[in-house]
Scaffold this active site. Structure first.
Site, PDB file in Angstrom:
ATOM      1  N   ASP A   1      84.631  69.061  34.392  1.00 32.93           N
ATOM      2  CA  ASP A   1      83.937  70.181  33.799  1.00 32.93           C
ATOM      3  C   ASP A   1      84.920  71.363  33.809  1.00 32.93           C
ATOM      4  O   ASP A   1      86.021  71.280  34.339  1.00 32.93           O
ATOM      5  CB  ASP A   1      82.626  70.482  34.554  1.00 32.93           C
ATOM      6  CG  ASP A   1      81.638  71.233  33.675  1.00 32.93           C
ATOM      7  OD1 ASP A   1      80.430  71.150  33.925  1.00 32.93           O
ATOM      8  OD2 ASP A   1      82.093  71.906  32.710  1.00 32.93           O
ATOM      9  N   TRP A   2      84.488  72.462  33.216  1.00 36.86           N
ATOM     10  CA  TRP A   2      85.342  73.627  32.984  1.00 36.86           C
ATOM     11  C   TRP A   2      85.913  74.156  34.299  1.00 36.86           C
ATOM     12  O   TRP A   2      85.175  74.650  35.145  1.00 36.86           O
ATOM     13  CB  TRP A   2      84.503  74.713  32.314  1.00 36.86           C
ATOM     14  CG  TRP A   2      85.265  75.850  31.737  1.00 36.86           C
ATOM     15  CD1 TRP A   2      85.815  76.888  32.417  1.00 36.86           C
ATOM     16  CD2 TRP A   2      85.545  76.071  30.344  1.00 36.86           C
ATOM     17  NE1 TRP A   2      86.410  77.753  31.552  1.00 36.86           N
ATOM     18  CE2 TRP A   2      86.274  77.284  30.261  1.00 36.86           C
ATOM     19  CE3 TRP A   2      85.278  75.382  29.165  1.00 36.86           C
ATOM     20  CZ2 TRP A   2      86.719  77.807  29.057  1.00 36.86           C
ATOM     21  CZ3 TRP A   2      85.712  75.917  27.962  1.00 36.86           C
ATOM     22  CH2 TRP A   2      86.436  77.097  27.915  1.00 36.86           C
TER      23      TRP A   2
END
Ligand code: GLC
Length: 742
Positions: A271-272
């Site tokens: 994820d980011w």
């Protein structure tokens, strides 16, 4: 007939010429160029040609996110194909969560349709619109089981149930990937967030999760397995730590379970910034450590941070990471680009114009919106309203004319100018007679100024019926938007009470990204339609149900608590050793002073609130009545590996045709692990004409009765099983059968 067995895993062998291309590229690429393929970048400030161009040309990145202009994407693909060291095209990612330009209901609302077909169709339309600008990868479906409505991302989920989430996640994957990954109108789907993100403590986003191995396998993992079996092209790791190990570095789940046991061949993306966040978790000492732990765990692609580019070359040089591990990830990334048809034609999806809200997409969004509406309450048949009497309808509230808000969370690209608001659609319904009086009463859902309430009260006093449009703006749910108090925000409760004083029928249409606690208004309302955030066509759907053009069919995919203090509260809970008796009511006010110490109700309840939810999982009324009778079983005893057919007569005993969602629940009352008091194991949408009866049938395979047990895997234990069939998780039509060994 609905079967409950899952499709077999379908693994396709890759053509040799594809393998040759990939091996040739791998052999030609330097270590840095390989690691470049494992990096995804965002455009940042400035034109993407300037910010991303140099990274693409130097082979530093293999994927981009959040670029949506078709010409820009085309130019960046050209740079990758013509000016980068090996001409490898780009993955172009975007959060197309529930629509691109034309917006479906939020996923929690889509789940209320209990309709895999419309969900699959909606994802296919969204893929078409997104692919038309050159996007080839979406970060959806999100399939985190969510039992906590304080959590803002419950809006993106399919709710609390395992079976429903499995069915709907698989449908959405198939929808995004319609026609195969090499179709110019498909996008690669992404199962997220692997795994257990929805169990964040106190519903605070990103918070710690502590999930037992049994709960992990029996509750949180199955939707991901269903997505893998549906052919999902990618999986995204969760931000959260799972029992002390951040999901992004969870080698045993990523390599051990996802890849080895489930044979997942797609890519895993972080994820980011979730890779450098391993340092914040206190799991990695520095970013070099974080990069090494992530790539060892099996994360192929780093999203939006640069630890791989910055640290993996040295990690390989020092022997901390083998180049074979890098090759493994790069092979998977190149294979996905091959599968997406990008090597054959990088411009496969980049048509010259963006597909805006098209008729077909709007039709699907309308169908999903109308089927997502849940009629929670309808006293004295307040609904449907009748056009014939040409009523004077007062439309009151901050969400009546909210074309942007009704689109819901995660709609970067939604086009609010296309939205049909509830106010506009109600006006349209009454354009040939009747009258609409309108006042938003409150500037926002959180406003506390009550002078608007007085004004709205004056106006509504002239009406025959009042339609309140209440709830939360879209930003009050979604990522990083959890709430500790999930009442109607602001002065909306005061607004409801004001409208009640006028002595007219009061209908509430509630838009929200989560279940709200409605105990402080529910008795003041004659009828309530829960609309979630219904998307582009939400207003039309709401008006068509309000005026009875369509009967509501939605069913709750999540339990509605009476009070936030009850959370977590969900239907498929364990019985405990002291379950509250149905008739137990709270009596905190009746306890005398100096009350002698007792164990009170001797059961698992709260002194100050009824132990039952306000509305149960699977609840949803219609404009007719249904009755379930005459359950018969094909057999009363079966062996492991066999199925049992369950037949029930479903009668529409009301006066109008309507659709019912019949639900099958099962219980294993005695097992070597405590099992839930009920579990959904099948459902069917059936259109039943007024006054008629249909026999519906479920086929239940013993595989559906298995549960995961530490050290033994998925097992079924002989013994008695209970089943119920009905219109919600309180279904009462009951039967039993036995599973015997041998
Ligand atoms: C996020 C979200 C994830 C999303 C990604 C890209 O922070 O957790 O669901 O897909 O960033 O926007």
């Amino acid at each position: 007939m609905t079967t409950t067995s899952q499709p077999a895993t379908n693994k396709s062998a890759k053509p040799t010429d594809q393998n040759d291309t990939i091996e040739r590229l791998l052999a030609a690429m330097s270590l840095e160029e390989k690691i470049g393929q494992m990096s995804l970048a965002q455009p940042g400030e400035g034109p993407p040609e300037k910010t991303l161009g140099p990274l693409i040309r130097s082979g530093k990145i293999g994927a981009i996110i959040n670029v949506v202009d078709p010409q820009t994407i085309r130019e960046l693909q050209r740079m990758a194909s013509e000016e980068s060291p090996h001409g490898i095209p780009l993955l172009v990612g975007r959060d197309v969560i529930h629509g691109f330009k034309t917006v479906m209901p939020i996923p929690l609302g889509q789940a209320a349709t209990w309709n895999p077909q419309v969900i699959q169709e909606g994802a296919a339309r969204a893929a078409e619109e997104a692919a038309s600008v050159g996007i080839n990868w979406t970060y959806a479906p999100m399939m985190d089981i969510a039992r906590d409505p304080r959590w803002g991302r419950i809006a993106e989920s399919f709710g609390e149930d395992v079976y429903l989430s499995c069915e709907l996640a698989a449908a959405m994957v198939k929808g995004f990937q319609t026609g195969g990954l090499d179709s110019p109108t498909s996008v690669a789907a992404c199962a997220k967030h692997f795994v257990g993100y929805g169990a964040a403590e106190s519903g605070r986003d990103y918070a710690t999760t502590n999930i037992s191995e049994h709960e992990l396998h029996n509750v949180y993992l199955p939707p991901f397995k269903a997505a893998v079996e549906a052919g999902v092209a990618s999986v995204m790791t969760s931000f959260s730590d799972l029992d002390g190990i951040p999901a992004t570095a969870h080698e045993s789940l990523l390599r051990g379970l996802l890849r080895e046991q489930w044979s997942f061949e797609g890519i895993v993306v972080s994820d980011w910034h979730s890779i450098p966040e391993l340092c914040t978790h206190g799991f990695s000492g520095d970013e070099a450590d974080a990069a090494i732990q992530s790539v060892r765990a099996g994360v192929d692609l780093e999203m939006a941070s640069e630890t791989y580019n910055a640290n993996l070359p040295e990690a390989v040089a020092s022997g901390a990471v083998s180049e074979a591990l890098i090759d493994e990830s790069v092979r998977r990334l190149l294979q996905l680009k091959m599968d997406l048809g990008l090597f054959a034609d990088p411009y496969l999806r980049s048509t010259d114009q963006a597909t805006g809200p098209q008729g077909e997409a709007k039709e699907t969004c309308y169908q999903a919106a109308v089927e997502s509406l849940v009629l929670l309450k309808n006293d004295n048949k307040t609904l449907p309203l009748s056009n014939d009497r040409k009523p004077k309808v007062a439309v009151i509230g901050p969400l009546a004319e909210a074309g942007y808000e009704q689109l819901g969370t995660w709609i970067f690209d939604g086009d609010p100018s296309q939205s049909i608001s509830a106010l506009a659609a109600i006006r349209d319904h009454l354009k040939d007679g009747g009258e609409v009086l309108y006042d938003r009463a409150l500037e926002t859902s959180r406003s506390r100024d009550s002078e608007g309430i007085e004004r709205a009260g004056q106006l509504a006093s002239q009406a025959d019926v009042i339609v309140l449009c209440l709830g939360e703006e879209s930003i009050l749910s979604g990522e990083a938007h959890s709430r500790a108090n999930i009442d109607l925000p602001g002065a909306q409760v005061e607004l409801v009470h004001k409208m009640r004083e006028l002595g007219k029928p009061v209908v509430a249409v509630i838009m929200a990204g989560r279940p709200l606690t409605l105990s402080n208004v529910i008795d003041q309302l004659d009828a309530v339609i829960y609309a979630w955030h219904p998307g582009t066509m939400g207003g039309t759907a709401i008006a068509d149900v309000l005026f009875g053009q369509v009967a509501p069919s939605g069913k709750l995919p999540v339990t509605f608590p009476r009070a936030v203090g009850q959370i977590p509260i969900y239907y498929n809970a364990k019985n405990t050793g002291k379950p509250p008796t149905p008739e137990l009511v709270t009596y905190i006010d009746d306890i005398p002073v100096e009350a002698p110490q007792t164990s009170l109700g001797m059961s698992a309840f709260h002194l100050d609130v009824d132990h039952r939810p306000l509305f149960v999982f699977g609840h949803g009324l219609s404009y007719t009545e249904f009755s379930y009778q005459n359950m018969t079983l094909s057999r009363s005893v079966i062996h492991p590996g066999e199925s049992i057919d369950i037949r029930v007569d479903l009668a529409n005993i009301g006066d109008r045709d309507a659709t019912e969602i019949a639900q099958l629940y099962v219980r294993d009352p005695v097992a070597s692990l405590t099992r839930p008091v009920r579990e959904l194991k099948g459902f069917q949408r059936i259109q039943v004409a007024a006054g008629s009866t249909q026999t519906i049938e479920f086929r239940l395979h013993t595989d559906a009765l298995k549960f995961y047990k530490q050290g033994q895997g998925w097992i079924i234990e002989p013994g008695l099983f209970e089943i119920w069939v009905g219109g919600d998780s309180n279904a009462s039509l009951h039967a039993t059968f036995e599973v015997v060994d041998g």
